[in-house]
Write a protein that holds these residues in place. Structure first.
Motif, short mmCIF file in Angstrom:
data_model
loop_
_atom_site.label_atom_id
_atom_site.label_comp_id
_atom_site.label_asym_id
_atom_site.label_seq_id
_atom_site.Cartn_x
_atom_site.Cartn_y
_atom_site.Cartn_z
N TYR A 253 -49.03 -6.43 10.19
CA TYR A 253 -48.48 -7.15 9.04
C TYR A 253 -46.97 -6.98 9.00
N ASN A 254 -46.50 -5.74 9.10
CA ASN A 254 -45.07 -5.48 9.02
C ASN A 254 -44.31 -6.11 10.18
N ASN A 255 -44.89 -6.07 11.38
CA ASN A 255 -44.24 -6.69 12.54
C ASN A 255 -44.02 -8.18 12.32
N ILE A 256 -45.04 -8.84 11.78
CA ILE A 256 -44.93 -10.28 11.56
C ILE A 256 -43.91 -10.59 10.46
N ILE A 257 -43.92 -9.79 9.38
CA ILE A 257 -42.95 -10.00 8.31
C ILE A 257 -41.54 -9.81 8.84
N GLU A 258 -41.32 -8.76 9.64
CA GLU A 258 -39.99 -8.52 10.20
C GLU A 258 -39.58 -9.65 11.15
N GLU A 259 -40.55 -10.13 11.93
CA GLU A 259 -40.28 -11.24 12.84
C GLU A 259 -39.89 -12.50 12.06
N THR A 260 -40.62 -12.75 10.97
CA THR A 260 -40.33 -13.91 10.13
C THR A 260 -38.95 -13.81 9.50
N LEU A 261 -38.62 -12.63 8.98
CA LEU A 261 -37.31 -12.43 8.36
C LEU A 261 -36.20 -12.60 9.39
N SER A 262 -36.44 -12.10 10.60
CA SER A 262 -35.45 -12.23 11.66
C SER A 262 -35.23 -13.70 12.01
N GLU A 263 -36.33 -14.46 12.09
CA GLU A 263 -36.22 -15.89 12.38
C GLU A 263 -35.47 -16.62 11.27
N GLN A 264 -35.75 -16.24 10.02
CA GLN A 264 -35.07 -16.87 8.89
C GLN A 264 -33.58 -16.56 8.92
N THR A 265 -33.26 -15.30 9.26
CA THR A 265 -31.85 -14.92 9.34
C THR A 265 -31.14 -15.70 10.42
N ASP A 266 -31.79 -15.82 11.58
CA ASP A 266 -31.19 -16.58 12.68
C ASP A 266 -31.01 -18.05 12.29
N ILE B 173 -18.03 -18.62 3.09
CA ILE B 173 -19.18 -17.76 3.34
C ILE B 173 -20.05 -17.72 2.09
N VAL B 174 -21.34 -17.91 2.28
CA VAL B 174 -22.30 -17.84 1.18
C VAL B 174 -23.36 -16.80 1.54
N GLY B 175 -23.69 -15.94 0.59
CA GLY B 175 -24.75 -14.94 0.81
C GLY B 175 -24.18 -13.58 1.17
N LEU B 176 -24.99 -12.80 1.89
CA LEU B 176 -24.62 -11.44 2.25
C LEU B 176 -23.94 -11.40 3.61
N ILE B 177 -23.11 -10.40 3.79
CA ILE B 177 -22.43 -10.22 5.08
C ILE B 177 -22.83 -8.86 5.64
N ASP B 178 -23.77 -8.85 6.58
CA ASP B 178 -24.11 -7.60 7.25
C ASP B 178 -23.33 -7.53 8.56
N SER B 179 -23.51 -6.45 9.30
CA SER B 179 -22.73 -6.26 10.52
C SER B 179 -23.01 -7.36 11.55
N HIS B 180 -24.28 -7.80 11.63
CA HIS B 180 -24.63 -8.86 12.58
C HIS B 180 -23.92 -10.16 12.22
N ARG B 181 -23.96 -10.52 10.94
CA ARG B 181 -23.31 -11.77 10.53
C ARG B 181 -21.80 -11.67 10.67
N ALA B 182 -21.25 -10.48 10.40
CA ALA B 182 -19.80 -10.30 10.55
C ALA B 182 -19.38 -10.53 12.00
N ARG B 183 -20.19 -10.05 12.95
CA ARG B 183 -19.88 -10.28 14.36
C ARG B 183 -19.94 -11.77 14.70
N GLU B 184 -20.95 -12.46 14.14
CA GLU B 184 -21.05 -13.90 14.39
C GLU B 184 -19.83 -14.63 13.85
N ILE B 185 -19.40 -14.25 12.65
CA ILE B 185 -18.22 -14.88 12.04
C ILE B 185 -16.99 -14.62 12.89
#
Length: 306
Positions: free
Chosen positions: A164-177, A198-210
């Protein structure tokens, strides 16, 4: 059993199976006790499932809403009967774990809360205890049998929840991407002036993309000014502020001046309270102020006209 499209975490894994058996100390004696009891009862699954549906009306609204459809209800009952028949065979092998992972997969796909799953399993354990009492199992047998059943329930639950957790994490990752892919790209709004809201949260991954997107655009356009508007950023903490500062420093190394616009009083107060040194980063309260400053720096004069 599996195919090339099967997610890796759903594939039967004999090493994983052996590891779980060892982790939960599920022995051959445990398997034998459960299997013998299942044979003695005849079909232990039926009374467990019947009691589950007697309990269901008193459960939370989520169960009732899910099972309003008679066809869905009939299918779920059939699957539950098979689940418990499988349980009372207690042969924990690759196929057994695969079927438990399928349960976790289905629960995740339909959005069943983990708390609801635990509540349902708790009810079923109570039914098993009642079944043991009704079968007049000797006192000497009750303790070891219940311990064996508890070990297998714990093992089952671990597999279901992990999947269950693996699928939820996978889904969240897909949504983030997906969100990153849909993010507004760096836009050249005037010769030498780049803009990115910029709209929303800025985590380290998104900061690198920006940063990567911004630096690539600066190299392409030879821009002199980069406006980063954060009026749509909900939370600015130490990590977010440091990410913003790193972005502006990187643009400066490429000869481009950054302006952070949309700095609200709340964000300004937060930065001060956190003691964050913004250094030479230029900020403005509004996008309009940032545009006026950037146009001035590139030598563009704006008049109202008549």
């Amino acid at each position: 059993m599996t195919n090339d499209d099967t997610p890796a975490f759903l594939s039967p894994d004999p090493v994983h199976a052996e590891g779980l058996i060892e982790l939960y100390n599920f022995t051959e004696a445990d398997q034998q006790r459960i299997a013998d009891f299942g044979t003695r009862v005849g079909d232990a699954a039926m009374p467990i499932v019947e009691e589950f549906y007697d309990w269901l009306p008193s459960a939370g609204p989520w169960f009732r809403e899910l099972l309003n459809d008679p066809d869905v209800l009939a299918h779920v009952r059939e699957q539950q009967v098979e689940y418990w028949r499988d349980f009372f065979k207690a042969v924990v092998d690759d196929d057994y774990l695969w079927r438990r992972r399928i349960v976790g997969q289905v629960h995740a796909r339909i959005g069943l809360p983990v708390t609801a799953y635990f509540a349902g399993m708790s009810q079923c354990q109570r039914s098993i205890a009642t079944l043991i009492r009704n079968e007049a199992v000797s006192e000497a047998e009750v303790g070891p049998l219940m311990e064996s059943i508890e070990r297998l329930v714990a093992l089952d639950t671990a597999v279901v929840v992990d999947t269950y957790n693996n699928i939820i994490e996978e889904t969240l990752s897909e949504q983030t991407d997906s969100l990153l892919a849909m993010s507004t790209p760096v836009t050249e709004i005037w010769d030498g002036v780049l803009f990115l809201p910029i709209v929303g949260l800025i985590d380290s991954h998104r900061a690198r993309e920006i940063m990567n997107g911004t630096l690539a655009k600066i190299a392409e356009s030879q821009a002199q000014i980069f406006i980063l508007d954060i009026s749509g950023v909900g939370v600015v903490d130490t990590a977010v502020a440091n990410n913003l500062i790193r972005i502006t420093k990187a643009t400066k190394l490429m000869g481009c001046t950054s302006i952070i616009s949309g700095v609200s009083p709340a964000i300004a107060q937060t930065i001060v309270d956190l003691g964050i040194d913004v250094g030479g980063v230029r900020t403005t309260a509004t996008m309009r102020d940032a545009l006026a400053l950037s146009f001035q720096r590139v030598g563009l004069q704006i008049s109202n006209g008549s």
